[in-house]
Write a protein that holds these residues in place. Structure first.
Motif, PDB file in Angstrom:
ATOM      1  N   GLY A   1      20.589 -19.903 -59.452  1.00  0.00           N
ATOM      2  CA  GLY A   1      20.955 -21.084 -58.702  1.00  0.00           C
ATOM      3  C   GLY A   1      22.380 -21.095 -58.219  1.00  0.00           C
ATOM      4  N   THR A   2      22.738 -22.217 -57.624  1.00  0.00           N
ATOM      5  CA  THR A   2      24.095 -22.480 -57.163  1.00  0.00           C
ATOM      6  C   THR A   2      24.513 -23.843 -57.691  1.00  0.00           C
ATOM      7  OG1 THR A   2      23.278 -23.465 -55.107  1.00  0.00           O
ATOM      8  CG2 THR A   2      23.843 -21.127 -55.050  1.00  0.00           C
ATOM      9  N   THR A   3      25.803 -24.050 -57.804  1.00  0.00           N
ATOM     10  CA  THR A   3      26.298 -25.333 -58.289  1.00  0.00           C
ATOM     11  C   THR A   3      25.938 -26.447 -57.329  1.00  0.00           C
ATOM     12  OG1 THR A   3      28.131 -24.350 -59.505  1.00  0.00           O
ATOM     13  CG2 THR A   3      28.378 -26.647 -58.860  1.00  0.00           C
ATOM     14  N   LEU A   4      26.224 -26.226 -56.030  1.00  0.00           N
ATOM     15  CA  LEU A   4      26.001 -27.273 -55.033  1.00  0.00           C
ATOM     16  C   LEU A   4      25.064 -26.768 -53.959  1.00  0.00           C
ATOM     17  CD1 LEU A   4      29.682 -28.572 -54.805  1.00  0.00           C
ATOM     18  CD2 LEU A   4      27.803 -29.558 -56.098  1.00  0.00           C
ATOM     19  N   ASN A   5      25.455 -26.972 -52.683  1.00  0.00           N
ATOM     20  CA  ASN A   5      24.583 -26.658 -51.562  1.00  0.00           C
ATOM     21  C   ASN A   5      24.876 -25.281 -50.989  1.00  0.00           C
ATOM     22  OD1 ASN A   5      23.457 -29.320 -51.671  1.00  0.00           O
ATOM     23  ND2 ASN A   5      25.362 -30.043 -50.780  1.00  0.00           N
TER      24      ASN A   5
ATOM     25  N   GLY B   1      28.998 -18.709 -43.147  1.00  0.00           N
ATOM     26  CA  GLY B   1      28.370 -19.768 -42.382  1.00  0.00           C
ATOM     27  C   GLY B   1      27.235 -20.418 -43.137  1.00  0.00           C
ATOM     28  N   PRO B   2      26.723 -21.538 -42.635  1.00  0.00           N
ATOM     29  CA  PRO B   2      25.755 -22.333 -43.389  1.00  0.00           C
ATOM     30  C   PRO B   2      24.406 -21.686 -43.596  1.00  0.00           C
ATOM     31  CG  PRO B   2      26.037 -23.205 -41.176  1.00  0.00           C
ATOM     32  CD  PRO B   2      27.098 -22.179 -41.358  1.00  0.00           C
ATOM     33  N   ARG B   3      24.016 -20.751 -42.747  1.00  0.00           N
ATOM     34  CA  ARG B   3      22.675 -20.206 -42.915  1.00  0.00           C
ATOM     35  C   ARG B   3      22.620 -19.175 -44.045  1.00  0.00           C
ATOM     36  NH1 ARG B   3      21.020 -17.447 -37.478  1.00  0.00           N
ATOM     37  NH2 ARG B   3      21.889 -19.415 -36.766  1.00  0.00           N
ATOM     38  N   ARG B   4      23.770 -18.755 -44.547  1.00  0.00           N
ATOM     39  CA  ARG B   4      23.790 -17.825 -45.662  1.00  0.00           C
ATOM     40  C   ARG B   4      24.286 -18.547 -46.906  1.00  0.00           C
ATOM     41  NH1 ARG B   4      20.798 -15.677 -42.762  1.00  0.00           N
ATOM     42  NH2 ARG B   4      21.189 -13.890 -41.438  1.00  0.00           N
ATOM     43  N   PRO B   5      23.477 -18.648 -47.943  1.00  0.00           N
ATOM     44  CA  PRO B   5      23.927 -19.370 -49.130  1.00  0.00           C
ATOM     45  C   PRO B   5      25.089 -18.681 -49.816  1.00  0.00           C
ATOM     46  CG  PRO B   5      21.773 -18.361 -49.475  1.00  0.00           C
ATOM     47  CD  PRO B   5      22.107 -18.151 -48.048  1.00  0.00           C
ATOM     48  N   LYS B   6      25.921 -19.468 -50.496  1.00  0.00           N
ATOM     49  CA  LYS B   6      26.975 -18.887 -51.303  1.00  0.00           C
ATOM     50  C   LYS B   6      26.335 -18.035 -52.383  1.00  0.00           C
ATOM     51  CE  LYS B   6      29.203 -21.980 -53.672  1.00  0.00           C
ATOM     52  NZ  LYS B   6      29.836 -23.276 -53.995  1.00  0.00           N
ATOM     53  N   ALA B   7      27.092 -17.196 -52.996  1.00  0.00           N
ATOM     54  CA  ALA B   7      26.544 -16.257 -53.968  1.00  0.00           C
ATOM     55  C   ALA B   7      25.790 -16.984 -55.073  1.00  0.00           C
ATOM     56  CB  ALA B   7      27.670 -15.408 -54.554  1.00  0.00           C
ATOM     57  N   PHE B   8      24.581 -16.546 -55.323  1.00  0.00           N
ATOM     58  CA  PHE B   8      23.798 -17.104 -56.406  1.00  0.00           C
ATOM     59  C   PHE B   8      24.306 -16.581 -57.745  1.00  0.00           C
ATOM     60  CE2 PHE B   8      20.717 -17.998 -53.068  1.00  0.00           C
ATOM     61  CZ  PHE B   8      20.148 -19.187 -53.505  1.00  0.00           C
ATOM     62  N   ILE B   9      24.025 -17.360 -58.769  1.00  0.00           N
ATOM     63  CA  ILE B   9      24.288 -16.941 -60.137  1.00  0.00           C
ATOM     64  C   ILE B   9      22.942 -16.872 -60.835  1.00  0.00           C
ATOM     65  CG2 ILE B   9      25.428 -17.535 -62.311  1.00  0.00           C
ATOM     66  CD1 ILE B   9      27.507 -19.041 -60.660  1.00  0.00           C
ATOM     67  N   LYS B  10      22.679 -15.752 -61.483  1.00  0.00           N
ATOM     68  CA  LYS B  10      21.391 -15.551 -62.148  1.00  0.00           C
ATOM     69  C   LYS B  10      21.639 -15.315 -63.629  1.00  0.00           C
ATOM     70  CE  LYS B  10      18.169 -13.169 -60.085  1.00  0.00           C
ATOM     71  NZ  LYS B  10      17.318 -12.060 -59.563  1.00  0.00           N
ATOM     72  N   ASN B  11      21.076 -16.186 -64.442  1.00  0.00           N
ATOM     73  CA  ASN B  11      21.243 -16.082 -65.895  1.00  0.00           C
ATOM     74  C   ASN B  11      22.705 -15.935 -66.300  1.00  0.00           C
ATOM     75  OD1 ASN B  11      18.444 -16.261 -66.187  1.00  0.00           O
ATOM     76  ND2 ASN B  11      18.191 -14.044 -66.104  1.00  0.00           N
TER      77      ASN B  11
ATOM     78  N   LYS C   1      25.231 -14.741 -64.488  1.00  0.00           N
ATOM     79  CA  LYS C   1      25.980 -13.659 -63.872  1.00  0.00           C
ATOM     80  C   LYS C   1      25.841 -13.719 -62.353  1.00  0.00           C
ATOM     81  CE  LYS C   1      25.327 -10.566 -67.822  1.00  0.00           C
ATOM     82  NZ  LYS C   1      24.810  -9.236 -68.268  1.00  0.00           N
ATOM     83  N   PRO C   2      26.967 -13.569 -61.608  1.00  0.00           N
ATOM     84  CA  PRO C   2      26.888 -13.574 -60.138  1.00  0.00           C
ATOM     85  C   PRO C   2      26.040 -12.415 -59.646  1.00  0.00           C
ATOM     86  CG  PRO C   2      29.147 -13.852 -60.895  1.00  0.00           C
ATOM     87  CD  PRO C   2      28.350 -13.476 -62.097  1.00  0.00           C
ATOM     88  N   VAL C   3      25.232 -12.667 -58.628  1.00  0.00           N
ATOM     89  CA  VAL C   3      24.388 -11.614 -58.061  1.00  0.00           C
ATOM     90  C   VAL C   3      24.779 -11.291 -56.628  1.00  0.00           C
ATOM     91  CG1 VAL C   3      22.443 -12.130 -59.557  1.00  0.00           C
ATOM     92  CG2 VAL C   3      22.649 -13.308 -57.366  1.00  0.00           C
ATOM     93  N   GLY C   4      25.869 -11.895 -56.117  1.00  0.00           N
ATOM     94  CA  GLY C   4      26.296 -11.622 -54.754  1.00  0.00           C
ATOM     95  C   GLY C   4      25.538 -12.455 -53.749  1.00  0.00           C
ATOM     96  N   LYS C   5      26.001 -12.396 -52.525  1.00  0.00           N
ATOM     97  CA  LYS C   5      25.366 -13.196 -51.476  1.00  0.00           C
ATOM     98  C   LYS C   5      23.960 -12.698 -51.189  1.00  0.00           C
ATOM     99  CE  LYS C   5      28.792 -12.726 -48.571  1.00  0.00           C
ATOM    100  NZ  LYS C   5      29.604 -12.848 -47.332  1.00  0.00           N
TER     101      LYS C   5
END
Length: 498
Positions: free
Chosen positions: A150-154, A161-171, A173-177
């Motif tokens: 997930g991500t903390t916010l939006n 830019g908005p169509r690419r989510p900020k880097a996700f965090i999985k369990n 640990k960051p997994v990159g964009k």
């Protein structure tokens, strides 16, 4: 580690599990973000194409009186997971460095784990800062989820830019964009977990939280193109926006983006349901689709006070349908949201229910359904509302209540509190804040003051204040509102002080 134990839990057994297998049903909750009551075809929207959700509604029950636990995102999410009015958990507004879901809160995920469920979360968390999970902010992993991404916010990405989510965090640990739109990214990972990763010997709980159609809104052109027509332009003129003022500047060029984003969300949800069907799990899974609050509205010139305008909100064309108010508003449009539930052979297909279901009801409802246990060492505001899915009335100890504790500036011109009792809703304002009085002091010492009363059975638009015609009812409802306001506010403040 959590400190609660089975010794402080009470087994509830109102509902008998009816499933195709011997184990309790799987549970999926899909939470949209800022999706309005009137945004789906099955709720009467004449423009937006939502074939997957429309079909899903025909397979289960469409709730016409479903409510989020709060009028904005963090409080609503806290209420869903804890069964508690979000003020009790300290969520007066949105999550911040000092406001987050405390470790002492007990979530639905943690409870289901005591019954052998495997639990997983995807998407927008907004209950703590995931990037600082090692610095006092419990994340999904600490709140009962075995797997999470997930991500903390939006989906704000300052670089891409908005169509690419900020880097996700999985369990943790960051997994990159992730090079996908948000709803596609989380649903793809959820489908993979469902089909390939989970322990197939265990029942599961999936909590999937999209950021769509929250801003920023930037859908694929393939979705946007279908709404570029004169017919759409004409139909939009008939859409209602909760009697909330919109900007005077022309935003017509942006409406296709909003409609397209809802259709994209519909497609993502449909893919998740297809994976569930492919795995042969549809008949032994209860699926709940809903939204965290009413639809967003663009910033008006009056709201900006001539200092700024928010272009990312120019694309907000969500509608509460016939209801008054939108996101943040304690009027019905701020918290009455889409609610669709499917559980084959238990909930009749293609049915509707006008019985109120509140976000705080999710935890006790699911616990009763699966024979799980809920904590008895804390206030639980929700009730087992499974009968609402069958169109049957339910009993509540207290009336549902919603808050939006804004500071009372005249430009908002809206109440801070509403309380629902049967077909009546009471909305009330706190007294005006005096100069020099801090927000904390104002909340701590103010009780509901001016109030209006509406009969929702014949006035969904809340346009006819009948308070003067029912003084005894107003007095009774206001007394209950004040009692609940004080108790929830004070419990939340005490928790934050610890």
């Amino acid at each position: 580690m959590k400190s609660f134990a089975c010794s402080v839990l009470m087994l509830l057994s109102f509902c008998t599990v009816t499933s195709a297998s011997d184990r309790p049903p799987n549970v999926i909750v899909f939470l949209a973000d800022d999706l309005g009551y009137g945004d789906l075809g099955c709720y009467g929207n004449p423009i937006i194409e939502t074939p997957n959700l429309d079909r899903f509604a025909s397979e289960g029950v469409l709730l016409t009186d479903c409510h989020s636990a709060g009028t904005v995102c963090s409080p609503s999410r806290a209420g869903l997971l804890t069964g508690r009015q979000p003020y009790r958990s300290g969520f007066f507004y949105i999550h911040s460095r000092k406001t987050f879901l405390r470790d002492q809160e007990v979530t639905l995920a943690e409870i289901l784990k005591t019954k052998g469920y495997e639990t997983a979360f995807w998407g927008k968390w907004h209950l703590s800062t995931l990037e600082e999970s090692d610095h006092g902010h419990p994340g999904p992993g600490e709140q009962g989820f075995d797997y999470w991404m997930g991500t903390t916010l939006n989906a704000f990405d300052k670089l891409g830019g908005p169509r690419r989510p900020k880097a996700f965090i999985k369990n943790g640990k960051p997994v990159g964009k992730v090079e996908q739109w948000y709803c596609d990214a989380i649903v793809d990972d959820a489908c993979d977990w469902l089909m390939n990763t989970r322990n197939k010997q265990q029942p599961f709980f999936m909590f999937v939280c999209s950021h769509e159609p929250h801003t920023p809104i930037d859908p694929p052109e393939s979705y946007r193109d279908r709404y570029a027509s004169d017919r759409v332009d004409q139909l939009e003129k008939q859409i209602r926006y909760g009697r909330v003022a919109r900007p005077t500047r022309n935003l017509d060029e942006h409406k296709q983006d909003y409609y397209a984003t809802v259709s994209q969300l519909d497609n993502a949800f449909g893919r998740l349901m297809k994976s569930l069907q492919t795995e042969g799990l549809a008949e032994e899974t209860i699926v709940v689709f809903t939204s965290d609050n009413g639809p967003e509205t663009p910033v008006t010139f009056e709201e900006s006070r001539g200092q700024w305008e928010d272009p990312i909100r120019d694309k907000c064309f969500g509608t509460p349908g016939p209801l008054r108010g939108m996101k943040r508003y304690p009027y019905e449009g701020g918290h009455r949201v889409p609610g669709i539930v499917r559980y084959p052979h238990v909930i009749p297909a293609n049915s509707k229910s006008d019985v109120l279901f509140n976000g705080t009801d999710l935890l006790p409802t699911v616990c009763n359904l699966v024979g799980a246990a809920i904590p008895i060492n804390r206030n639980i505001d929700g009730v087992n509302a499974f009968p609402a899915f069958l169109g049957k009335e339910i009993e509540r100890r207290d009336s549902p209540i919603w808050f939006y504790p804004h500071h009372g500036d005249t430009w908002f011109r809206m109440p801070q509190i509403s309380l629902r009792r049967d077909r009546y809703t009471l909305v009330a304002w706190l007294p005006k804040r005096s100069p020099g009085v801090s927000l904390d002091e104002w909340f701590a010492t103010s009780d509901p003051d001016r109030a209006e009363l509406y009969d929702l059975s014949n006035d969904l638009e809340q346009s006819n204040d009948i308070a003067t015609q029912h003084p005894d009812l107003v007095r009774s409802m206001k007394a209950e509102m004040t009692r609940l306001w004080r108790a929830m506010r004070d419990e939340g403040r005490a928790g934050l002080a610890q």
